[in-house]
Scaffold this active site. Structure first.
Site, PDB file in Angstrom:
ATOM      1  N   PHE A   1       4.032  -0.119 -22.925  1.00 27.87           N
ATOM      2  CA  PHE A   1       4.279   1.144 -23.529  1.00 27.87           C
ATOM      3  C   PHE A   1       3.554   1.745 -22.449  1.00 27.87           C
ATOM      4  O   PHE A   1       3.220   1.675 -21.522  1.00 27.87           O
ATOM      5  CB  PHE A   1       3.957   1.156 -24.841  1.00 27.87           C
ATOM      6  CG  PHE A   1       5.311   0.473 -25.645  1.00 27.87           C
ATOM      7  CD1 PHE A   1       6.096   1.329 -26.394  1.00 27.87           C
ATOM      8  CD2 PHE A   1       5.561  -0.793 -25.617  1.00 27.87           C
ATOM      9  CE1 PHE A   1       7.278   0.974 -26.961  1.00 27.87           C
ATOM     10  CE2 PHE A   1       6.439  -1.516 -26.347  1.00 27.87           C
ATOM     11  CZ  PHE A   1       7.375  -0.693 -27.051  1.00 27.87           C
TER      12      PHE A   1
ATOM     13  N   LEU B   1       0.812  -1.250  -0.023  1.00 26.01           N
ATOM     14  CA  LEU B   1       0.053  -0.002   0.014  1.00 26.01           C
ATOM     15  C   LEU B   1       0.893   1.358  -0.142  1.00 26.01           C
ATOM     16  O   LEU B   1       0.227   2.205   0.271  1.00 26.01           O
ATOM     17  CB  LEU B   1      -0.890   0.010   1.181  1.00 26.01           C
ATOM     18  CG  LEU B   1      -1.830  -1.239   1.114  1.00 26.01           C
ATOM     19  CD1 LEU B   1      -2.981  -1.082   2.542  1.00 26.01           C
ATOM     20  CD2 LEU B   1      -2.713  -1.163  -0.079  1.00 26.01           C
TER      21      LEU B   1
ATOM     22  N   TYR C   1      15.352   3.035 -13.994  1.00 24.79           N
ATOM     23  CA  TYR C   1      14.211   2.343 -13.991  1.00 24.79           C
ATOM     24  C   TYR C   1      14.138   1.276 -15.072  1.00 24.79           C
ATOM     25  O   TYR C   1      13.981   0.047 -14.772  1.00 24.79           O
ATOM     26  CB  TYR C   1      13.088   3.212 -14.416  1.00 24.79           C
ATOM     27  CG  TYR C   1      11.619   2.638 -14.526  1.00 24.79           C
ATOM     28  CD1 TYR C   1      11.096   1.791 -13.650  1.00 24.79           C
ATOM     29  CD2 TYR C   1      11.025   2.786 -15.860  1.00 24.79           C
ATOM     30  CE1 TYR C   1       9.986   1.058 -14.114  1.00 24.79           C
ATOM     31  CE2 TYR C   1       9.986   1.993 -16.332  1.00 24.79           C
ATOM     32  CZ  TYR C   1       9.276   1.105 -15.393  1.00 24.79           C
ATOM     33  OH  TYR C   1       8.231   0.591 -15.599  1.00 24.79           O
TER      34      TYR C   1
END
Length: 309
Positions: free
Chosen positions: A153, A17, A125
């Site tokens: 994408f 969360l 990333y």
């Protein structure tokens, strides 16, 4: 989650969360609050249920942040995924649908990008996700783990009752709609000198419902032993839009004047990312139904208006 439930599956959600809310979990799903770094809790969860497979969505996703704090991306996206894979092996779970990313490609040599294009991420990333793909290849080769890696994408749009609500928000369409709603002053355009039609980045936008359909098809394929045990698919429409085109589409849909602020490029942003998705169309029969940009933005706009009404 809701498509799985509607298809007759039992669903267990495992989430810490940190970027979501408990209210987003369907009542019919079982919820376990936990972190992917907690191998014991993952193993307990897997042992306490009967699972056809695991779908792994949990990750930090903001490319810009990854160029400032790469260490947290490698810890969360790569190391914690390895913990999950170890827990799966320990409990006999050998089917995984993995949320990967088009950021694995970096600056493409040509577009649309095919799955066998070179993999040279331009941000941490993308690298954190590509490292997981390398790990999965070896898990498949040595342990027989069956997996589908779906290279997303730009995912956008909304379905009935649910849309994009990242905390903090980093995706372009909800940020633009925040301007239309008067919740922020303008939308920032990072870079105006890319080698594109109007100097802004080009991206391929796929509707969230089409993305969800791809996951169900991938899970079904993994349960079919006649199918390959290792699958890699691009998830995109094959059509690219510049940042300015997305803003203009939002102006059409909302009828609002949306102010922009032109900023310098962000480190690690490729100029063009457009998917070649023929492989998943041919092999799994995926056929996106919501590829029109105005349709994607309209679904998001309707949800955001209800959210703040």
């Amino acid at each position: 989650m809701r498509l799985l439930l509607a298809s007759g599956h039992s669903v267990t959600i495992f989430d810490n969360l940190s970027h979501s809310k408990r209210s987003a979990v369907a009542e019919a799903a079982t919820f376990v609050e936990g972190d992917l770094a907690d191998r014991d809790l993952i193993q307990t969860t897997l042992r306490n249920g009967s699972f056809d497979g695991v779908m792994h969505f949990a990750a930090l996703i903001e490319a810009g942040e990854s160029m400032v704090k790469p260490e947290i991306f490698f810890r969360n996206n790569t190391a914690s995924t390895l913990t999950l894979l170890e827990a799966m092996l320990a409990t006999g779970q050998k089917r995984l649908v993995f949320s990967s990313t088009a950021a694995c490609y970096g600056e493409p040599e040509k577009t649309p990008i095919l799955e066998d294009a070179k993999l040279e991420p331009t941000n941490a990333y993308g690298e954190s996700k590509l490292l997981v793909e390398h790990i999965l290849r070896w898990m498949n080769k040595i342990h027989g783990m069956r997996y589908a890696s779906l290279r997303y994408f730009n995912v956008a749009g909304a379905i009935e009752g649910y849309g994009e609500a990242h905390e903090p928000e980093s995706h372009i369409i909800p940020l633009i709609l925040d301007v239309a709603l008067g919740r922020r002053k303008n939308i920032k355009i990072f870079g105006q000198d890319y080698p594109t039609k109007d100097g802004t980045c080009v991206r391929d936008y796929v509707h969230i419902r089409d993305l969800a359909d791809a996951h169900l098809l991938a899970l079904k394929a993994l349960t079919d032993e006649a199918k390959p045990s290792r699958m890699i698919y691009n998830i995109g429409t094959g059509t690219g839009f510049t940042v300015r085109e997305v803003i203009e589409a939002a102006r059409r849909v909302t009828g609002k004047a949306i102010e922009v602020e032109e900023c310098d490029r962000r480190p690690g942003d490729p100029a063009v990312l457009v998917a070649g998705s023929d492989r998943i169309r041919a092999e799994l029969g995926w056929n996106p139904q919501h590829g029109a940009l105005d349709e994607i933005i309209t679904s998001a706009w309707e949800w955001h208006q209800k959210r703040y009404s």
